[in-house]
Design a protein around this motif. Structure first.
Motif, PDB file in Angstrom:
ATOM      1  N   PRO A  48       5.316   9.675  -0.338  1.00  0.00           N
ATOM      2  CA  PRO A  48       4.352   9.630  -1.442  1.00  0.00           C
ATOM      3  C   PRO A  48       3.804   8.230  -1.714  1.00  0.00           C
ATOM      4  CG  PRO A  48       6.566  10.214  -2.238  1.00  0.00           C
ATOM      5  CD  PRO A  48       6.623  10.159  -0.756  1.00  0.00           C
ATOM      6  N   LEU A  49       4.575   7.193  -1.423  1.00  0.00           N
ATOM      7  CA  LEU A  49       4.089   5.822  -1.624  1.00  0.00           C
ATOM      8  C   LEU A  49       2.991   5.487  -0.618  1.00  0.00           C
ATOM      9  CD1 LEU A  49       7.470   3.963  -2.290  1.00  0.00           C
ATOM     10  CD2 LEU A  49       5.793   4.785  -3.968  1.00  0.00           C
ATOM     11  N   LYS A  50       3.123   5.997   0.611  1.00  0.00           N
ATOM     12  CA  LYS A  50       2.070   5.810   1.619  1.00  0.00           C
ATOM     13  C   LYS A  50       0.823   6.593   1.213  1.00  0.00           C
ATOM     14  CE  LYS A  50       4.649   6.798   5.279  1.00  0.00           C
ATOM     15  NZ  LYS A  50       5.085   7.034   6.663  1.00  0.00           N
ATOM     16  N   LYS A  51       1.030   7.825   0.804  1.00  0.00           N
ATOM     17  CA  LYS A  51      -0.099   8.679   0.416  1.00  0.00           C
ATOM     18  C   LYS A  51      -0.883   8.063  -0.745  1.00  0.00           C
ATOM     19  CE  LYS A  51      -1.220  13.407  -0.862  1.00  0.00           C
ATOM     20  NZ  LYS A  51      -0.703  14.739  -1.174  1.00  0.00           N
ATOM     21  N   ALA A  52      -0.172   7.387  -1.640  1.00  0.00           N
ATOM     22  CA  ALA A  52      -0.810   6.754  -2.802  1.00  0.00           C
ATOM     23  C   ALA A  52      -1.430   5.399  -2.463  1.00  0.00           C
ATOM     24  CB  ALA A  52       0.213   6.594  -3.920  1.00  0.00           C
ATOM     25  N   GLY A  53      -1.224   4.924  -1.239  1.00  0.00           N
ATOM     26  CA  GLY A  53      -1.824   3.665  -0.811  1.00  0.00           C
ATOM     27  C   GLY A  53      -1.070   2.418  -1.246  1.00  0.00           C
ATOM     28  N   LEU A  54       0.190   2.572  -1.628  1.00  0.00           N
ATOM     29  CA  LEU A  54       0.963   1.401  -2.042  1.00  0.00           C
ATOM     30  C   LEU A  54       1.580   0.672  -0.855  1.00  0.00           C
ATOM     31  CD1 LEU A  54       2.787   2.653  -5.262  1.00  0.00           C
ATOM     32  CD2 LEU A  54       0.532   1.619  -5.018  1.00  0.00           C
ATOM     33  N   GLY A  63       7.468  -2.225  14.426  1.00  0.00           N
ATOM     34  CA  GLY A  63       6.947  -1.521  13.256  1.00  0.00           C
ATOM     35  C   GLY A  63       7.853  -1.601  12.045  1.00  0.00           C
ATOM     36  N   GLY A  64       7.386  -0.979  11.012  1.00  0.00           N
ATOM     37  CA  GLY A  64       8.107  -0.951   9.748  1.00  0.00           C
ATOM     38  C   GLY A  64       7.133  -0.676   8.625  1.00  0.00           C
ATOM     39  N   HIS A  65       7.414  -1.239   7.466  1.00  0.00           N
ATOM     40  CA  HIS A  65       6.618  -0.947   6.270  1.00  0.00           C
ATOM     41  C   HIS A  65       6.188  -2.244   5.604  1.00  0.00           C
ATOM     42  CE1 HIS A  65       8.165   3.034   7.002  1.00  0.00           C
ATOM     43  NE2 HIS A  65       9.371   2.494   7.061  1.00  0.00           N
ATOM     44  N   ILE A  66       4.953  -2.228   5.091  1.00  0.00           N
ATOM     45  CA  ILE A  66       4.373  -3.394   4.439  1.00  0.00           C
ATOM     46  C   ILE A  66       3.751  -2.943   3.121  1.00  0.00           C
ATOM     47  CG2 ILE A  66       2.647  -5.236   4.612  1.00  0.00           C
ATOM     48  CD1 ILE A  66       2.742  -4.892   7.650  1.00  0.00           C
ATOM     49  N   LEU A  67       3.899  -3.760   2.119  1.00  0.00           N
ATOM     50  CA  LEU A  67       3.239  -3.506   0.843  1.00  0.00           C
ATOM     51  C   LEU A  67       1.739  -3.635   1.067  1.00  0.00           C
ATOM     52  CD1 LEU A  67       4.226  -2.955  -2.053  1.00  0.00           C
ATOM     53  CD2 LEU A  67       4.024  -5.392  -2.493  1.00  0.00           C
ATOM     54  N   THR A  73      -0.702  -5.553  -9.240  1.00  0.00           N
ATOM     55  CA  THR A  73      -1.519  -4.366  -9.539  1.00  0.00           C
ATOM     56  C   THR A  73      -0.726  -3.068  -9.495  1.00  0.00           C
ATOM     57  OG1 THR A  73      -2.208  -4.004  -7.251  1.00  0.00           O
ATOM     58  CG2 THR A  73      -3.553  -5.531  -8.567  1.00  0.00           C
ATOM     59  N   ILE A  74       0.562  -3.174  -9.184  1.00  0.00           N
ATOM     60  CA  ILE A  74       1.412  -1.974  -9.125  1.00  0.00           C
ATOM     61  C   ILE A  74       2.276  -1.935 -10.376  1.00  0.00           C
ATOM     62  CG2 ILE A  74       3.190  -0.720  -7.850  1.00  0.00           C
ATOM     63  CD1 ILE A  74       2.325  -2.321  -5.337  1.00  0.00           C
ATOM     64  N   SER A  75       1.974  -1.012 -11.259  1.00  0.00           N
ATOM     65  CA  SER A  75       2.772  -0.902 -12.488  1.00  0.00           C
ATOM     66  C   SER A  75       3.940   0.058 -12.277  1.00  0.00           C
ATOM     67  CB  SER A  75       1.914  -0.420 -13.656  1.00  0.00           C
ATOM     68  OG  SER A  75       1.640   0.961 -13.549  1.00  0.00           O
ATOM     69  N   ILE A  76       4.948  -0.130 -13.082  1.00  0.00           N
ATOM     70  CA  ILE A  76       6.088   0.779 -13.041  1.00  0.00           C
ATOM     71  C   ILE A  76       5.615   2.182 -13.431  1.00  0.00           C
ATOM     72  CG2 ILE A  76       8.421   1.232 -13.895  1.00  0.00           C
ATOM     73  CD1 ILE A  76       7.993  -1.402 -12.187  1.00  0.00           C
ATOM     74  N   GLY A  77       4.664   2.256 -14.352  1.00  0.00           N
ATOM     75  CA  GLY A  77       4.103   3.544 -14.746  1.00  0.00           C
ATOM     76  C   GLY A  77       3.459   4.267 -13.571  1.00  0.00           C
ATOM     77  N   GLU A  78       2.734   3.530 -12.744  1.00  0.00           N
ATOM     78  CA  GLU A  78       2.106   4.139 -11.565  1.00  0.00           C
ATOM     79  C   GLU A  78       3.170   4.710 -10.630  1.00  0.00           C
ATOM     80  OE1 GLU A  78      -0.978   2.993  -7.923  1.00  0.00           O
ATOM     81  OE2 GLU A  78      -0.113   1.377  -9.119  1.00  0.00           O
ATOM     82  N   ILE A  79       4.235   3.956 -10.424  1.00  0.00           N
ATOM     83  CA  ILE A  79       5.310   4.408  -9.540  1.00  0.00           C
ATOM     84  C   ILE A  79       5.941   5.690 -10.083  1.00  0.00           C
ATOM     85  CG2 ILE A  79       7.554   3.821  -8.541  1.00  0.00           C
ATOM     86  CD1 ILE A  79       6.635   0.820  -8.850  1.00  0.00           C
ATOM     87  N   VAL A  80       6.212   5.702 -11.383  1.00  0.00           N
ATOM     88  CA  VAL A  80       6.823   6.884 -11.999  1.00  0.00           C
ATOM     89  C   VAL A  80       5.887   8.086 -11.886  1.00  0.00           C
ATOM     90  CG1 VAL A  80       7.663   7.892 -14.156  1.00  0.00           C
ATOM     91  CG2 VAL A  80       8.318   5.550 -13.541  1.00  0.00           C
ATOM     92  N   ARG A  81       4.589   7.882 -12.129  1.00  0.00           N
ATOM     93  CA  ARG A  81       3.639   9.000 -12.002  1.00  0.00           C
ATOM     94  C   ARG A  81       3.600   9.532 -10.574  1.00  0.00           C
ATOM     95  NH1 ARG A  81       1.089   6.015 -15.932  1.00  0.00           N
ATOM     96  NH2 ARG A  81      -0.032   4.740 -14.440  1.00  0.00           N
ATOM     97  N   ILE A  82       3.636   8.644  -9.591  1.00  0.00           N
ATOM     98  CA  ILE A  82       3.621   9.069  -8.191  1.00  0.00           C
ATOM     99  C   ILE A  82       4.867   9.888  -7.864  1.00  0.00           C
ATOM    100  CG2 ILE A  82       3.816   8.249  -5.792  1.00  0.00           C
ATOM    101  CD1 ILE A  82       2.036   5.837  -6.711  1.00  0.00           C
ATOM    102  N   MET A  83       6.002   9.403  -8.293  1.00  0.00           N
ATOM    103  CA  MET A  83       7.267  10.025  -7.900  1.00  0.00           C
ATOM    104  C   MET A  83       7.655  11.212  -8.784  1.00  0.00           C
ATOM    105  SD  MET A  83       7.679   8.178  -5.284  1.00  0.00           S
ATOM    106  CE  MET A  83       9.196   8.851  -4.655  1.00  0.00           C
TER     107      MET A  83
END
Length: 141
Positions: A48-54, A63-67, A73-83
């Motif tokens: 879901p974090l990839k799908k949300a573009g984070l 390979g691996g993962h990059i912010l 620009t990433i709020s805790i509220g945004e993370i909670v809404r995504i998850m």
């Protein structure tokens, strides 16, 4: 309201990626070692974090993962809404039709107001805030 492990761990993962931000992708195994989250759970959280573009994921031996967004620009509220799918203390906050009593319920207003206050507070805190001064979030405030 009790946050799921997915929301808490997603925040931890994003903070870890932000703290180690570079052009080099972080492998899932390294993320697991630094966060204490199992590789299998990390893989579930990353979708879901990839799908949300984070974050973006890079395939291959290096390979691996990059912010993919600035930590400020990433709020805790945004993370909670995504998850979690939202920040609501009760189901009727998001969907009035879920309960036949919503229109006349005297307590629903409390849940709506409290949910809004919680959402505003979580939206006011960014990953960058946690990076810069995690001790500023005192339990005594």
């Amino acid at each position: 309201m009790k946050l799921s492990a997915r929301a808490r761990y997603a925040t931890r993962l994003l903070l870890d990626l932000a703290l180690r931000q570079s052009d080099t992708p972080r492998k899932t195994t390294l993320l697991s070692e630094s966060t204490g989250i199992t590789v299998q759970f990390i893989e579930q959280i990353l979708r879901p974090l990839k799908k949300a573009g984070l974050i973006v994921s890079v395939r291959g031996a290096t390979g691996g993962h990059i912010l993919d967004k600035d930590p400020s620009t990433i709020s805790i509220g945004e993370i909670v809404r995504i998850m979690e799918g939202g920040i609501n203390l009760t189901d009727c906050v998001a969907d009035e039709s879920i309960c036949a009593r919503s229109a006349t319920c005297k307590t629903r207003k409390v849940w709506v107001r409290s949910s809004k206050v919680l959402e505003e507070e979580l939206d006011s805190i960014s990953i960058a805030d946690l990076m810069d001064n995690p001790d500023s979030f005192s339990l005594d405030d």
